[in-house]
Design an enzyme around this catalytic site. Structure first.
Site, PDB file in Angstrom:
ATOM      1  N   GLU A   1      -5.155  -8.800   4.384  1.00 37.88           N
ATOM      2  CA  GLU A   1      -5.904  -8.061   5.185  1.00 37.88           C
ATOM      3  C   GLU A   1      -6.889  -7.294   4.953  1.00 37.88           C
ATOM      4  O   GLU A   1      -6.443  -6.169   4.365  1.00 37.88           O
ATOM      5  CB  GLU A   1      -4.642  -7.404   6.152  1.00 37.88           C
ATOM      6  CG  GLU A   1      -5.092  -6.584   7.526  1.00 37.88           C
ATOM      7  CD  GLU A   1      -4.331  -5.413   7.759  1.00 37.88           C
ATOM      8  OE1 GLU A   1      -4.396  -5.090   9.092  1.00 37.88           O
ATOM      9  OE2 GLU A   1      -3.594  -4.973   7.067  1.00 37.88           O
TER      10      GLU A   1
ATOM     11  N   ASP B   1      -0.253  -6.547   3.402  1.00 36.95           N
ATOM     12  CA  ASP B   1      -0.864  -5.785   4.379  1.00 36.95           C
ATOM     13  C   ASP B   1      -1.770  -4.711   3.807  1.00 36.95           C
ATOM     14  O   ASP B   1      -1.392  -4.351   2.498  1.00 36.95           O
ATOM     15  CB  ASP B   1       0.407  -5.000   4.835  1.00 36.95           C
ATOM     16  CG  ASP B   1       0.071  -3.659   5.939  1.00 36.95           C
ATOM     17  OD1 ASP B   1      -0.714  -4.090   6.819  1.00 36.95           O
ATOM     18  OD2 ASP B   1       0.544  -2.604   5.668  1.00 36.95           O
TER      19      ASP B   1
ATOM     20  N   HIS C   1      -6.880  -0.935   1.062  1.00 35.75           N
ATOM     21  CA  HIS C   1      -6.312   0.487   0.832  1.00 35.75           C
ATOM     22  C   HIS C   1      -5.495   0.719  -0.397  1.00 35.75           C
ATOM     23  O   HIS C   1      -4.731   1.780  -0.499  1.00 35.75           O
ATOM     24  CB  HIS C   1      -5.988   1.058   2.046  1.00 35.75           C
ATOM     25  CG  HIS C   1      -6.777   1.055   3.277  1.00 35.75           C
ATOM     26  ND1 HIS C   1      -8.106   1.567   3.147  1.00 35.75           N
ATOM     27  CD2 HIS C   1      -6.681   0.476   4.317  1.00 35.75           C
ATOM     28  CE1 HIS C   1      -8.411   1.470   4.584  1.00 35.75           C
ATOM     29  NE2 HIS C   1      -7.814   0.456   5.051  1.00 35.75           N
TER      30      HIS C   1
ATOM     31  N   ASP D   1       1.535   6.778  -0.082  1.00 31.21           N
ATOM     32  CA  ASP D   1       0.857   5.423  -0.628  1.00 31.21           C
ATOM     33  C   ASP D   1       1.518   5.530  -2.082  1.00 31.21           C
ATOM     34  O   ASP D   1       1.982   6.380  -2.744  1.00 31.21           O
ATOM     35  CB  ASP D   1      -0.445   5.837  -0.836  1.00 31.21           C
ATOM     36  CG  ASP D   1      -1.488   5.532   0.127  1.00 31.21           C
ATOM     37  OD1 ASP D   1      -1.099   5.541   1.371  1.00 31.21           O
ATOM     38  OD2 ASP D   1      -2.601   5.085  -0.062  1.00 31.21           O
TER      39      ASP D   1
ATOM     40  N   ASN E   1       0.804  -1.163   0.001  1.00 31.95           N
ATOM     41  CA  ASN E   1      -0.054   0.124   0.099  1.00 31.95           C
ATOM     42  C   ASN E   1       0.734   1.228  -0.067  1.00 31.95           C
ATOM     43  O   ASN E   1       0.618   2.149  -0.759  1.00 31.95           O
ATOM     44  CB  ASN E   1      -0.782   0.084   1.206  1.00 31.95           C
ATOM     45  CG  ASN E   1      -1.728   1.344   1.384  1.00 31.95           C
ATOM     46  OD1 ASN E   1      -1.100   2.152   2.238  1.00 31.95           O
ATOM     47  ND2 ASN E   1      -2.638   1.720   0.797  1.00 31.95           N
TER      48      ASN E   1
END
Length: 522
Positions: free
Chosen positions: A270, A233, A237, A202, A131
């Site tokens: 996740e 992870d 997002h 990001d 991410n």
């Protein structure tokens, strides 16, 4: 360079044992029917696990020295929290995606760890943080200095005078501060996007060049180093919350590329959300953590009511199977981002044991957080749920890490592993017995779940069935003894496979002391 649609991408690819080491334990290992990824995975924070050189920091060689312990416990894979170079203790802000943090050792050490793990039939899953990178990553440092940097497009930027762009990517719900994810660069008119905080900018997955870099990274760890999988992870997002479809598609795309490097690739994601949000990710990430059941198990035990647990689990798994029939339900009690299960249960070892009994008899591919099996405690802040593992008493413990002074898991609150091994009633031996039972049972490893309704709401009851093996599982989640008469259709379950605290079956009546469990077989 804001994040736009991914529609142009090609996404079509879519046994009751008291101690380990006993003859019975060896025999149980020989009878093992579970096979990873349906087996048990053990999450390790390397920094706190085992120190090999006396510097107080856990390392890869220390972890290698504990592989026999993990094999004896019945673990079939390890998930390693980030091991890449990073400026932080937790290492979720990576500065080199192709390296090993020097505190942990060398790449040669890691290759030897993988070799030794594989000798013991233990797979190795590493945390891959896609991410974001660290703000100290050479890519980002170059991109900040030079607007024409080849790495500028690896990140997401907006001009300080463009408030509309700054509204994009905001979270939904109550936490919807329009600008908190955008961060200033000193001496620049541009801001960069960092969902978690300014030290974690990001990565821009709308950039074809960045995507190819990510594929290259993945291929490196699979083909050159030999890892077996990634824990991904913050999988939710990759793109902002208002672009869920792009998030779902990205993981299909990523998996299709990783399959080219490793036909048996294992990816576990996740996605910290209820099942309706999690389900669409299953096409790209066949293994996902079941946070919803971890919350429900904790709630049920603290309320002393277990009658709806199996019903809820069956509903979730049926839903997931409709999305991807081959999904892998990665079940947990807690992990490195949550208060430890023992602390969430008010340090009540009886409750912690029944939580373990639920985790290891319900469907799923369980993940154990290091130290969970010895009842380690811990509450946030994060460092204090990641405290050093207690291998032995302080005078004898040559492996204990000292980088952090523990607040919760001390010898005053947690008996070290070496002590617990000698106590047949310890939480460690409870886990060891359950894992041995599960690993040798087709029904508990692979079996279909059928919830059973009994008159006592404190009891969680269900059957598990697979390949001709049928087991009945009953747990008492309350602090009072419970007795129930088995309905006619369950009267053929007469053989005891596992029991705690004197739970028993007599003349069709199951008697369950407080916080006890009983597993019966036809």
């Amino acid at each position: 360079m804001k994040k736009t649609s991914l529609s142009h991408l090609a996404l079509s690819v879519l046994v009751s044992l008291s101690t380990l080491g006993s003859p019975e334990a060896v025999q149980a290992q020989d009878k093992k029917v579970s096979q990873w990824p349906r087996g048990i995975t053990y999450e390790i924070f390397v920094q706190s696990f085992a120190d090999s050189n006396g510097d107080g920091i856990g390392d890869i060689k220390g972890m290698t020295s504990k592989l026999d312990y993990l094999q004896e416990l019945g673990v079939e894979a390890v998930w390693l929290m980030p091991i890449n170079p990073s400026p932080s203790y937790h290492k979720y802000d990576v500065t080199d995606y192709y390296g090993i943090h020097p505190d942990y050792g060398t790449m040669a050490d890691f290759k030897e760890f993988i070799k030794q793990a594989h000798k013991r039939n233990i797979k190795v899953v590493m945390d891959m943080v896609l991410n974001h990178s660290s703000s100290e990553h050479p890519w980002f440092k170059d991109a900040v200095k030079n607007e024409n940097s080849p790495y500028r497009d690896y990140y997401v930027w907006t001009h300080k005078n463009d408030p509309q762009t700054q509204k994009e990517g905001r979270p939904t719900g109550a936490d919807s501060d329009n600008t908190r994810h955008w961060h200033k660069v000193e001496g620049s008119d541009y801001l960069y996007y960092g969902y978690f905080y300014g030290g974690m900018p990001d990565l821009n997955f709308d950039s074809p060049k960045l995507r190819e870099e990510v594929f290259k990274m993945g291929r490196f760890w699979f083909t050159e180093i030999g890892v077996d999988g990634f824990r991904l992870d913050a999988a939710r997002h990759i793109f902002p919350d208002e672009r869920p479809h792009d998030n779902h598609q990205w993981w299909v795309y990523f998996r299709s590329e990783m399959l080219k490097a490793n036909k048996d690739v294992y990816l576990v994601g996740e996605v910290w959300a209820p099942s309706d949000v999690v389900a669409p990710y299953l096409k790209g990430l066949p293994a996902l953590f079941n946070f919803e059941m971890s919350w429900d198990i904790l709630k049920a035990i603290n309320e002393g009511r277990g009658d709806s647990l199996a019903i809820k689990h069956a509903k979730i798994t049926d839903f997931y199977q409709s999305v991807n029939p081959d999904f892998i339900d990665a079940t947990i009690l807690s992990n490195h981002d949550q208060n430890r299960i023992m602390s969430s249960l008010n340090n009540d070892q009886n409750k912690a044991k029944v939580a373990a009994s639920l985790l290891l008899t319900l469907p799923g591919s369980p993940y154990l957080y290091y130290g969970e099996e010895i009842g380690m405690t811990g509450k946030k802040p994060d460092e204090q749920i990641r405290e050093p593992f207690l291998w032995d008493t302080k005078a004898k413990d040559k492996s204990r890490t000292t980088w952090l002074k523990p607040v919760y898991s001390t010898e005053a609150t947690v008996a070290p592993l070496a002590v617990q091994k000698k106590d047949k009633n310890s939480i460690y031996n409870h886990y060891a017995r359950l894992i041995s039972l599960r690993n040798s049972s087709k029904a508990l490893t692979y079996g279909k779940l059928e919830p059973i309704s009994l008159e006592n709401k404190a009891i969680s009851a269900y059957t598990r069935s697979h390949a001709g093996e049928n087991v009945l599982v009953v747990h008492n989640l309350s602090g009072q003894e419970a007795s129930v008469t088995l309905p006619t259709q369950l009267e053929t379950y007469t053989n005891t496979l596992f029991k705690t605290k004197g739970a028993n079956l007599s003349k069709k009546t199951v008697t369950l002391p407080a916080f006890s469990s009983l597993v019966l077989k036809k």
